[in-house]
Design an enzyme around this catalytic site. Structure first.
Site, mmCIF file in Angstrom:
data_model
loop_
_atom_site.group_PDB
_atom_site.id
_atom_site.type_symbol
_atom_site.label_atom_id
_atom_site.label_comp_id
_atom_site.label_asym_id
_atom_site.label_seq_id
_atom_site.Cartn_x
_atom_site.Cartn_y
_atom_site.Cartn_z
ATOM 1 N N HIS A 19 -3.072 -0.939 -3.349
ATOM 2 C CA HIS A 19 -4.352 -0.710 -3.110
ATOM 3 C C HIS A 19 -3.473 0.789 -3.694
ATOM 4 C CE1 HIS A 19 -4.365 -2.162 1.095
ATOM 5 N NE2 HIS A 19 -5.554 -2.875 0.496
ATOM 6 N N ASP A 73 -4.402 -4.336 5.983
ATOM 7 C CA ASP A 73 -4.564 -5.361 4.800
ATOM 8 C C ASP A 73 -3.510 -6.290 4.614
ATOM 9 O OD1 ASP A 73 -5.949 -6.737 3.381
ATOM 10 O OD2 ASP A 73 -6.399 -5.229 1.785
ATOM 11 N N SER A 80 0.968 -1.378 -0.030
ATOM 12 C CA SER A 80 -0.107 -0.184 0.158
ATOM 13 C C SER A 80 0.900 1.399 -0.512
ATOM 14 C CB SER A 80 -0.304 0.377 1.354
ATOM 15 O OG SER A 80 -1.408 0.798 1.071
#
Lengths: 185, 280
Positions: free
Chosen positions: A37, A130, A10
């Site tokens: 992401h 995540d 991310s």
């Protein structure tokens, strides 16, 4: 024996993943599954940016696309990316998980179920949690887990969360991750 | 940990034996995840779930609804809607009526996106819109036309891109007020679709897997967006054939951004951008 690599990242992972893709040879023997992401409004241009320095093709797969060695599959924006038992990609527009779509956990978990002990999972820099659950699933299924060294990460939340949940195989710098991947036959 | 493949199979066959629904050709991983969610939400285990499905038809219907739930957004993928506006709908302008089928419309945001576009193009009155979904809860939501405002803030940008701007002419700007189509109520976080839009479509329950026919025989445009991703390849092929049959020659078919038509049936279409146009 690794049969697939799956990488989640991310915030702060873009440069790392670019370096990794740049280092992989054209005939890299495994498929590379990417779940990164991105900002909600930066939806296009991402795959192009990753392609520039990559020696292997980087694509945002279509649903039911077959997974092949030497290709990087980037989870398309606004979809979840599942890895099916017949080694095909399946996409989904189910609700976001932990505010993320694509969700790294879902890609990791389904890939772990499909590839079992032959999966190599890597978690990179990121600002949320995540991927932690997904990496645990990979370990529980007998696969290999690598986490980018939090000291090296631009944002260490994601790697720290992963390390907290799972006894990983390696904590590596970007260069060490690359060295490890290049040794895969 | 997690459901075994045998458990998934017994779930599928229980549903099949006790209803007209068939999940055997659904994509396995998302189906598994949804079944797990049903089990978690009901705080039961698989044997109990199977038992209830066998004995309680209402519970079975609710389970089917929980499994087929799906999300959709206003003007998801603006590029596609721009193509619809500037490349596809203009070719249907001369038609006396424009028959449109929204197959798998879920909670209806894209049905309203389409109606807004048709209205801006002066095609609202000549359009007939059928919107179907397997999920009756989703259809009820669609009919109500009430959405979470906060969830849709990002999609107002998409509205602007499709309705206010022209990607082929940057000087053009149509200052269309949102209030023409919906009211935003920030205090209770709602976005309410205006009545004239809500009255327009015919909402019907329809299961693409069973493929029953309905009274509109043919369509000029079919939207089937992010639905076939939940089906395995074999079932996708079946759905492609069915959609093909329901299209007029030269009619258009639109899938989601990352869905594509596979197999021989694709030869019967011209692929134009994101659209499939039926050749024969």
């Amino acid at each position: 024996m690794h049969k697939a690599v799956i990488i989640g990242g991310s915030a702060g992972s873009f440069r790392v993943i670019t370096r990794i893709l740049h280092a992989l040879p054209k005939n890299f023997p495994l498929p590379v599954l990417l779940n990164l992401h991105r900002l909600k409004h930066v939806r296009s241009g991402f795959v192009e940016a990753l392609s520039i320095k990559s020696n292997i093709p980087v694509i945002e797969p279509y649903d039911k696309e077959s997974i092949k060695a030497g290709t990087a599959y980037l989870a398309p924006s606004n979809y979840h990316m599942y890895i099916e038992l017949n080694k095909k990609i399946a996409l989904s527009t189910e609700e976001a998980v932990n505010h993320s779509r694509p969700s790294i956990d879902l890609s990791f978990e389904t890939a772990a179920h499909t590839y079992q002990r032959n999966l190599l999972g890597i978690i990179l820099s990121g600002a949320n949690k995540d991927g932690a659950r997904g990496l645990k699933k990979i370990k529980d299924s007998g696969g290999t887990a690598i986490v980018q060294d939090p000291k090296e990460c631009e944002v260490a939340t994601m790697t720290e969360a992963a390390l907290k949940m799972t006894q990983v195989d390696h904590v590596f710098s970007t260069q060490q991750i690359i060295d490890y991947l290049l040794k895969i036959k | 940990m997690g459901l075994s493949d045998t458990e998934i199979q017994s779930f599928i066959s229980t549903i099949k034996n006790h209803s007209e629904y068939d999940f055997s050709e659904y994509s396995e991983k998302s189906l598994k995840r949804r079944i797990q969610k049903v089990i978690d939400d009901n705080r039961i285990d698989m044997p109990m779930l199977i038992k209830r499905l066998q004995n309680d038809r209402q519970f079975l219907e609710k389970t089917v609804r929980d499994i087929t739930v799906n999300t959709t957004e206003l003007f998801r993928d603006p590029k596609v809607w721009q193509d619809l506006r500037f490349r596809v709908l203009p070719r249907l302008k001369k038609n006396k009526t424009i028959n449109i089928w929204h197959a798998g419309c879920s909670t209806g945001q894209e049905v309203y996106s389409l109606l807004i576009l048709l209205n801006e193009m002066g095609l609202f009155d000549k359009a007939k819109v059928l919107a179907t979904d397997i999920n009756e809860d989703a259809l009820e939501e669609a009919k109500k036309g009430v959405y979470k405002y906060r969830f849709n803030i990002g999609y107002l940008d998409n509205f602007d891109k499709v309705i206010k701007e022209n990607p082929f002419n940057y000087e053009e700007y149509n200052d269309v007020p949102y209030s023409r189509y919906f009211r935003i109520n920030k205090s209770d976080d709602s976005l309410l679709i205006n009545d004239f839009l809500k009255k327009k479509p015919i909402f019907r329950k329809h299961d693409l897997v069973r493929g029953e026919n309905f009274y509109f025989a043919k369509f000029d445009l079919i939207l089937c967006r992010n639905v076939i991703i939940y089906f395995k390849y074999e079932l996708q092929s079946k759905v492609f054939k069915m959609l093909h049959e329901h299209l007029y020659t030269h009619g258009y078919l639109l899938f989601g951004m990352h869905e594509s038509m596979l197999g021989d049936i694709a030869n019967r279409f011209d692929k134009k951008g994101h659209f499939y146009r039926k050749k024969y």
